[in-house]
Design a protein around this motif. Structure first.
Motif, PDB file in Angstrom:
ATOM      1  N   ALA A  24       1.148  -0.904   0.225  1.00 27.78           N
ATOM      2  CA  ALA A  24       0.222  -0.116  -0.258  1.00 27.78           C
ATOM      3  C   ALA A  24       0.880   1.197   0.076  1.00 27.78           C
ATOM      4  O   ALA A  24       1.975   1.526   0.611  1.00 27.78           O
ATOM      5  CB  ALA A  24      -1.227  -0.239   1.289  1.00 27.78           C
ATOM      6  N   ALA A  25       0.114   2.733  -0.519  1.00 27.65           N
ATOM      7  CA  ALA A  25       0.594   3.258  -0.622  1.00 27.65           C
ATOM      8  C   ALA A  25       2.133   3.961  -1.173  1.00 27.65           C
ATOM      9  O   ALA A  25       3.115   5.113  -1.311  1.00 27.65           O
ATOM     10  CB  ALA A  25       0.839   4.081   0.782  1.00 27.65           C
ATOM     11  N   GLY A  27       2.659   3.734  -4.513  1.00 31.83           N
ATOM     12  CA  GLY A  27       1.882   4.657  -6.025  1.00 31.83           C
ATOM     13  C   GLY A  27       2.103   3.623  -6.901  1.00 31.83           C
ATOM     14  O   GLY A  27       1.712   4.238  -8.087  1.00 31.83           O
ATOM     15  N   LYS A  44      -2.817  11.359  -2.701  1.00 26.32           N
ATOM     16  CA  LYS A  44      -4.015  10.487  -3.574  1.00 26.32           C
ATOM     17  C   LYS A  44      -4.150   8.973  -3.012  1.00 26.32           C
ATOM     18  O   LYS A  44      -4.545   8.822  -1.649  1.00 26.32           O
ATOM     19  CB  LYS A  44      -3.376   8.980  -4.740  1.00 26.32           C
ATOM     20  CG  LYS A  44      -3.677   8.365  -5.554  1.00 26.32           C
ATOM     21  CD  LYS A  44      -3.907   8.733  -6.754  1.00 26.32           C
ATOM     22  CE  LYS A  44      -5.030   8.399  -7.746  1.00 26.32           C
ATOM     23  NZ  LYS A  44      -6.024   8.008  -6.792  1.00 26.32           N
ATOM     24  N   GLU A  45      -5.949   9.497  -2.280  1.00 25.82           N
ATOM     25  CA  GLU A  45      -7.032   8.083  -2.258  1.00 25.82           C
ATOM     26  C   GLU A  45      -6.412   7.004  -2.157  1.00 25.82           C
ATOM     27  O   GLU A  45      -6.279   6.508  -3.140  1.00 25.82           O
ATOM     28  CB  GLU A  45      -8.010   8.396  -2.083  1.00 25.82           C
ATOM     29  CG  GLU A  45      -8.927   9.629  -1.723  1.00 25.82           C
ATOM     30  CD  GLU A  45      -8.981  10.752  -3.289  1.00 25.82           C
ATOM     31  OE1 GLU A  45      -9.054  10.317  -3.938  1.00 25.82           O
ATOM     32  OE2 GLU A  45     -10.110  11.255  -2.500  1.00 25.82           O
ATOM     33  N   ASN A 128       9.485   2.963  -7.610  1.00 21.93           N
ATOM     34  CA  ASN A 128       8.974   4.451  -7.592  1.00 21.93           C
ATOM     35  C   ASN A 128       9.195   5.594  -6.435  1.00 21.93           C
ATOM     36  O   ASN A 128       9.833   5.217  -5.224  1.00 21.93           O
ATOM     37  CB  ASN A 128       7.041   4.262  -7.545  1.00 21.93           C
ATOM     38  CG  ASN A 128       6.116   5.438  -7.812  1.00 21.93           C
ATOM     39  OD1 ASN A 128       6.862   6.198  -8.679  1.00 21.93           O
ATOM     40  ND2 ASN A 128       5.641   5.474  -6.989  1.00 21.93           N
ATOM     41  N   LYS A 129       8.868   6.642  -6.702  1.00 21.10           N
ATOM     42  CA  LYS A 129       8.997   7.884  -6.057  1.00 21.10           C
ATOM     43  C   LYS A 129      10.901   8.236  -5.898  1.00 21.10           C
ATOM     44  O   LYS A 129      11.971   8.528  -5.184  1.00 21.10           O
ATOM     45  CB  LYS A 129       9.139   7.828  -3.735  1.00 21.10           C
ATOM     46  CG  LYS A 129       7.168   7.348  -4.548  1.00 21.10           C
ATOM     47  CD  LYS A 129       6.869   7.776  -2.495  1.00 21.10           C
ATOM     48  CE  LYS A 129       5.212   6.765  -2.655  1.00 21.10           C
ATOM     49  NZ  LYS A 129       4.810   7.113  -1.054  1.00 21.10           N
ATOM     50  N   ASP A 131      12.146  10.901  -6.995  1.00 22.37           N
ATOM     51  CA  ASP A 131      12.252  11.378  -7.065  1.00 22.37           C
ATOM     52  C   ASP A 131      12.467  11.975  -5.415  1.00 22.37           C
ATOM     53  O   ASP A 131      13.142  12.997  -5.069  1.00 22.37           O
ATOM     54  CB  ASP A 131      10.615  13.097  -7.366  1.00 22.37           C
ATOM     55  CG  ASP A 131       9.523  11.998  -6.659  1.00 22.37           C
ATOM     56  OD1 ASP A 131       9.702  13.044  -5.395  1.00 22.37           O
ATOM     57  OD2 ASP A 131       8.968  10.675  -6.841  1.00 22.37           O
ATOM     58  N   ALA A 185       5.950   8.879 -10.137  1.00 21.84           N
ATOM     59  CA  ALA A 185       4.509   9.272 -10.649  1.00 21.84           C
ATOM     60  C   ALA A 185       4.515  10.453 -10.897  1.00 21.84           C
ATOM     61  O   ALA A 185       3.588  11.336 -11.264  1.00 21.84           O
ATOM     62  CB  ALA A 185       3.698   8.888  -9.883  1.00 21.84           C
TER      63      ALA A 185
END
Ligand code: GDP
Ligand code: MG
Lengths: 243, 373
Positions: A24-25, A27, A44-45, A128-129, A131, A185
């Motif tokens: 979860a979370a 992305g 984001k929900e 992911n992430k 950045d 993302a």
């Protein structure tokens, strides 16, 4: 949305069922939103159950229509997962480069897919992430692997939230024959490339045209097992997907 | 909008919203007058009421037509039997809140639930004004970074309430803990209960024990509800069922839990792929699925009449969507259509009519649901 970008040229088109898995979370939904709508949302929900989206991806000589199943990440939803990955031709297994735990979870998903999903499934491991990592540790296109490793090992400055070294995840991906990318993302970095690479890697034999269009030859299928560290080129792919 | 949510989104344009809202605002006004008269007839306060008329056919009709927005939370609490539960659980909530502070081995909350709650807190109604950080905080330090680096957040008060409610709930219900979607449910409860955490906690308990037993459990039983819905769909809307039924007999997928009771007909109900789109209908009680006003109207009846409401509304969605579903040519589109259908259903009066019509799903009563679960 997806329709608007299509050219009138009657390229052979085939649909590919793709499933997103990962903690979860990390992305997952954000990656899909970036790919499909070229948009990003802070906070984001969470996804409940699953969401379904489609997006086309134009390759030089064919169009791939991705049927994307974005799943909920929380552990207890895992029991529903087989319903999603059944018959999937591709999977994006996502982790968060700032959360080592999420890579462990991703590895479990990979193992489960290799055990239970369709034999020819193309799996991409996606960190992911990206950045949130300091610029130095983000693998820039053209960096050779050694350069990346050196950077990943370098002393972390405080703006660097990276906890999973590129080298480690990449080595694992290589071992398992997965595609591998680090994405954001948020900035869009390498998001389209992941999908394009998957599109290229789907073996011809497993492509079934949605309306009986047979597969074309031309695309290398050997891509499937190769690790693609950095995307083919800068963001904003020319041939790439409709985003 | 009137609840602090955004009016338009990907599915509903501002123009569509405005067109609907003009009439609906008048509708609310008319219903409000009726409710005032009703309350007076029972000698009840109309200023911030906490007591409501006893259940009757008439009151049921009133509820189905919508409770005045400013009374909603109180009426939900009343009809869900909140006052009685509260009396039985005097002080329990605040005791749980205190215990949550302790480490796990001293009876506190486990780290996993704690972390999952934290992760979703800021992901709960990010577009609602009450849930947004107060002033437009100039994000000098990036707020979305990892938990370690979270600056002590200038959280709006409702997020702090939400955190406490979710933690207390998780501690109180170890077989559930924290499940994604509870954040939305608890958040909406708080919004309508004027942040009365204790009452939100009690209603969350009612929802997860009375209306959706097992649905959110660590061993997820969400498929039980969905299985029942699919059965009902096959019986009541065979034309829709035929379109969505893609199960090949080879992968019969018996849901976990108490399925397979005799008397369900010969075939073990299987879950078509589309049924996956309905998971959030139950787990989030239509939050994020139906437009907010429609969701609230469903909740009005849910707390008054029970979980049959959820099944009837689901059937009504399929019923109203029948033309679109039948018009589909590419079977792959079915899922998208079903997923999108409810998001556009702004006209809640039409939805509720389809839902409660006698000749429609009148036979879908609570006993039937309880038995099939
Ligand atoms: N900084 C950063 N945040 C991201 C990125 N992708 C997602 N997020 C954030 O991470 C959180 C979880 O994203 P979400 O897509 O819902 O994750 P999912 O649960 O895996 O679907 C959200 O608050 C996103 O805004 C990214 O590439 N960079
Ligand atoms: Mg998600």
């Amino acid at each position: 949305m997806a329709e608007s970008t299509g050219t009138p040229t009657p390229r052979p088109s085939s649909s590919v069922k793709l499933v997103l898995l990962g903690e979860a979370a990390v992305g997952k939904s954000s990656l899909v939103m970036r790919f499909v709508n070229n948009d990003f949302q802070e906070n984001k929900e969470p996804t409940i159950g699953a969401a379904f989206l489609t997006q086309k991806c134009n390759l030089p000589n064919r169009t791939i229509k991705f049927e994307i199943w974005d799943t909920a990440g929380q552990e207890r939803f895992a029991s529903l997962a087989p319903m999603y990955y059944r018959n999937a031709q591709a999977a994006l297994v996502v982790y968060d480069i700032t959360k080592p735990q999420s890579l462990t979870k991703a590895q479990h998903w990979v193992a489960e897919l290799q055990r239970q999903a369709s034999p020819g499934i193309v799996i991409a491991l996606v960190g992911n992430k990206a950045d949130l990592a300091s610029p130095g540790s983000f693998p820039a296109p053209g960096d050779d692997a050694d350069g990346v490793e050196a950077n990943a090992d370098a002393e972390q400055d405080e703006s660097d939230a990276r906890k999973v070294p590129t080298r480690e995840a990449k080595a694992y991906a290589e071992e398992e024959g997965l595609l591998f990318y680090e994405t954001s993302a948020k900035t869009g970095q390498y998001v389209a490339e992941v999908f394009t690479a998957i599109a290229h890697a789907i073996p011809e034999s497993s492509l079934k045209g949605p309306r009986g269009v047979g597969g074309q030859t031309n695309l290398g299928r050997d891509d499937g097992a190769r690790v693609n560290l950095a995307g083919p080129r800068e963001t904003g792919p020319k041939e790439g997907c409709a985003c | 909008d009137r609840y602090g949510f955004k009016k338009s989104n990907q599915y509903i344009s501002k123009a569509e919203y405005d067109a609907w809202n003009t009439n609906y605002t008048q509708y609310i006004e008319r219903r409000r007058k009726k409710w005032y008269a009703l309350m007076r007839a029972y000698g009840l306060m109309t200023d911030d009421p906490i007591r409501f008329p006893p259940k009757s056919e008439k009151v049921k009709r009133y509820v189905r037509k919508g409770i005045p927005p400013e009374w909603r939370g109180a009426a939900w609490f009343w009809y869900a039997g909140g006052p009685g539960r509260l009396a039985r659980m005097q002080g329990v909530y605040w005791e749980l809140v205190r215990r949550c502070e302790k480490p796990e081995d001293e009876g506190g909350l486990n780290d996993a639930d704690r972390e999952h709650i934290e992760r979703d807190l800021h992901r709960t109604f990010p577009d609602n004004i009450s849930f947004k950080p107060d002033p437009p905080t100039t994000p000098l330090s990036s707020p979305e970074s990892s938990p370690e680096s979270w600056p002590d957040p200038p959280d709006p008060p409702i997020l702090n309430s939400l955190r406490r409610v979710l933690r207390a709930f998780a501690l109180h219900n170890p077989q559930i803990g924290y499940c994604q979607s509870l954040n939305f449910i608890a958040g909406l409860l708080l919004l309508f209960l004027k942040s009365d955490e204790e009452k939100a906690f009690i209603l969350l308990d009612v929802i997860t024990s009375v209306h959706l037993p097992g649905t959110h459990a660590r061993v997820l039983e969400a498929n039980v509800d969905i299985g029942v819905l699919m059965d009902l769909l096959r019986e009541h809307l065979p034309a829709v069922w035929n379109r969505i039924d893609d199960g090949d007999p080879a992968d019969l997928n018996p849901a976990p839990g108490k399925r397979g009771a005799p008397g369900l007909g010969p075939a073990q109900p299987r879950l078509p792929t589309v049924s996956l789109a309905t998971t959030p209908w139950f787990m989030s009680l239509f939050i994020g699925t139906l437009p907010i006003e429609s969701t609230l109207r469903v909740w009005d009846s849910l707390f008054y009449e029970g979980s049959k409401t959820l099944f009837r509304v689901s059937l009504a969605i399929f019923k109203l969507g029948e033309p679109s579903i039948r018009a589909i040519e590419d079977p792959m589109e079915v899922f998208q259509v079903v997923q999108t259908l409810p998001r556009k259903m702004l006209d809640v009066n039409m939805l509720m009519e389809a839902c409660w019509k006698r000749k429609g799903f009148g036979s879908v009563n609570q006993e039937l649901i309880d038995e099939r679960r």
